[in-house]
Design a protein around this motif. Structure first.
Motif, short mmCIF file in Angstrom:
data_model
loop_
_atom_site.label_atom_id
_atom_site.label_comp_id
_atom_site.label_asym_id
_atom_site.label_seq_id
_atom_site.Cartn_x
_atom_site.Cartn_y
_atom_site.Cartn_z
N GLY A 132 10.24 2.14 -2.74
CA GLY A 132 9.69 3.47 -2.99
C GLY A 132 10.70 4.38 -3.68
O GLY A 132 10.33 5.26 -4.45
N ALA A 133 12.00 4.16 -3.40
CA ALA A 133 13.04 5.01 -3.98
C ALA A 133 12.97 4.99 -5.50
O ALA A 133 13.24 5.98 -6.18
CB ALA A 133 14.41 4.58 -3.49
N ALA A 134 12.59 3.84 -6.05
CA ALA A 134 12.52 3.71 -7.51
C ALA A 134 11.28 4.40 -8.08
O ALA A 134 11.18 4.59 -9.29
CB ALA A 134 12.51 2.23 -7.88
N ARG A 135 10.34 4.74 -7.21
CA ARG A 135 9.08 5.32 -7.69
C ARG A 135 8.87 6.76 -7.25
O ARG A 135 7.80 7.33 -7.43
CB ARG A 135 7.90 4.51 -7.15
CG ARG A 135 7.96 3.06 -7.53
CD ARG A 135 6.72 2.38 -7.04
NE ARG A 135 6.78 0.95 -7.29
CZ ARG A 135 5.74 0.18 -7.46
NH1 ARG A 135 4.53 0.72 -7.41
NH2 ARG A 135 5.87 -1.09 -7.68
N ASP A 153 0.83 -1.21 0.00
CA ASP A 153 0.00 0.00 0.00
C ASP A 153 0.86 1.26 0.00
O ASP A 153 0.60 2.20 -0.76
CB ASP A 153 -0.92 -0.01 1.23
CG ASP A 153 -1.74 1.27 1.33
OD1 ASP A 153 -2.60 1.49 0.45
OD2 ASP A 153 -1.50 2.06 2.26
N VAL A 154 1.90 1.28 0.81
CA VAL A 154 2.69 2.51 0.91
C VAL A 154 3.59 2.68 -0.31
O VAL A 154 3.81 3.81 -0.77
CB VAL A 154 3.47 2.58 2.25
CG1 VAL A 154 4.78 1.82 2.19
CG2 VAL A 154 3.72 4.02 2.67
N VAL A 155 4.08 1.58 -0.87
CA VAL A 155 4.94 1.70 -2.07
C VAL A 155 4.09 2.21 -3.25
O VAL A 155 4.52 3.10 -4.00
CB VAL A 155 5.61 0.35 -2.40
CG1 VAL A 155 6.27 0.40 -3.78
CG2 VAL A 155 6.65 0.01 -1.33
N ARG A 156 2.89 1.65 -3.37
CA ARG A 156 2.01 2.15 -4.45
C ARG A 156 1.68 3.63 -4.22
O ARG A 156 1.67 4.44 -5.14
CB ARG A 156 0.71 1.33 -4.50
CG ARG A 156 -0.08 1.52 -5.78
CD ARG A 156 -1.57 1.31 -5.58
NE ARG A 156 -2.09 2.16 -4.54
CZ ARG A 156 -2.34 1.78 -3.30
NH1 ARG A 156 -2.17 0.53 -2.93
NH2 ARG A 156 -2.77 2.65 -2.40
N SER A 157 1.43 4.00 -2.97
CA SER A 157 1.10 5.40 -2.64
C SER A 157 2.26 6.33 -2.98
O SER A 157 2.05 7.45 -3.47
CB SER A 157 0.74 5.53 -1.16
OG SER A 157 -0.42 4.78 -0.85
#
Ligand code: SF4
Ligand SMILES: [Zn+2]
Length: 339
Positions: A267-270, A215-219
């Motif tokens: 998340g760093a990649a997004r 959820d947090v990575v998508r966010s």
């Protein structure tokens, strides 16, 4: 059932209106490490005592216990002035200033417009960046323009987006507005030449560890085009909250620090061009994000360093035997498996 627990909790945690003497004192103040771009700087953090977040009166978010730090009524301009004066005695021209109110700095019921100008003006010419938090409905051009114009430096508005999934936000976090309102507020803020920062929550209740990471990575990916900075905030157990209610019954474990590490790495990649940071509150404690106890300090230090430097590669080198337990339990929590 969940709703009634949430309402009871929300009513229990709001204090009775307090005496004037207490209203003249801010809640807390400290100095912490931060970064402006590539430069490490000191940040002056000030929590003002106000009536607090109006949403906490209606329902309140499932993980938020900040209502305990409020007045139970609006602060008068004189009381706010005294709080500011006491804080300024301790201010040493730190380049970054963070103003918190346990609610929304831009809600007139918490801080009246004249007091807002006075507070912002007190740091103008001394700090380079000034941050405050608000709910999205108060982030209007009418409220923001005077503050932007009154501060000789960069204003940064922090919004508690928490998740870009409408179901997670409504059902698990109990937020007052859908993610679209937070994303639009980010656009509005930036349209005024003001920095926008979003808080993203790691592990709202009712999600497994794995679901929470996803959820947090998508966010992060969905919010990054709309914000200058994203702060990943792992849940810690605050008094009088729905999350505490679940925790006491063995139905909630705060996130592992390994989950913070994984979410930051993915998340760093997004994150696009936005900064991605995490400074876990109560890290390493039973009621905060934690690992086995042996590796917590080391992992927390690496998370802080990655947040300040924006170099996430070194997080890959972290190891501890407790990673096996984290891997084994990350999909099982709804079955009542405690780690
Ligand atoms: S998390 Fe923010 S919006 Fe939710 S109750 Fe706390 S202060 Fe209010
Ligand atoms: Zn460990």
């Amino acid at each position: 059932m969940r709703g009634s627990v949430a309402r009871t909790v929300a009513h229990d945690r709001r204090p009775d209106p307090v005496a004037t003497e207490s209203a003249r004192r801010y809640v807390n103040q400290w100095v912490e490490e931060e970064a402006i771009g590539a430069e490490r700087v000191r940040a002056f953090v000030l929590i003002l005592k106000t009536r607090g977040c109006y949403w906490a009166d209606f329902k309140g978010c499932s993980m938020c216990g900040y209502a305990k730090d409020t007045l139970g009524r609006s602060a008068t301009p004189e009381e706010l002035r005294e709080q500011l004066d006491r804080a300024l005695v301790r201010y040493r021209d730190e380049p970054y200033v963070k103003l918190y109110t346990s609610g929304s700095f831009l809600d007139d019921r918490e801080v009246d417009p004249e007091s807002r100008l006075r507070i912002v003006g007190a740091f103008s010419g001394r700090a380079r960046r000034l941050l405050f938090e608000t709910l999205p409905e108060f982030a209007t051009p009418e409220a923001l323009r005077p503050l932007r114009d009154h501060f000789a430096g960069e204003v940064e508005v922090a919004l508690g987006l928490e998740s870009t999934d409408p179901d997670v936000l409504a059902r698990y976090v109990h937020k007052n507005a859908p993610p679209s309102e937070y994303l639009e507020a980010g656009d509005r803020v930036r349209g005024l030449g003001v920095r926008a920062k979003a808080y993203l929550l790691l592990k709202p209740p009712y999600l497994t560890e794995s679901e929470a990471i996803r959820d947090v990575v998508r966010s992060i990916g969905e919010a990054s085009p709309r914000f200058d900075a994203l702060s990943l905030n792992p849940v810690h157990i605050q008094n009088g909250t729905v999350v505490e209610w679940l925790y006491r019954r063995g139905r909630y474990r705060p996130p592992w620090l390994w989950s913070v590490v994984e979410a930051l790495r993915e998340g760093a990649a997004r994150r696009g061009t936005s900064r991605l940071v995490s400074f876990p509150t109560a890290g390493g404690l039973a009621r905060g994000p934690h690992n086995c106890g042996e590796c917590d300090a080391r992992v927390l230090a690496a998370i802080e360093e990655a947040s300040l430097s924006q170099e996430f590669g070194p997080l890959e080198g972290l190891v501890c035997s407790c990673q096996r337990r984290w891997q084994a339990t990350r999909d099982l929590e709804p079955l009542g498996v405690e780690a």
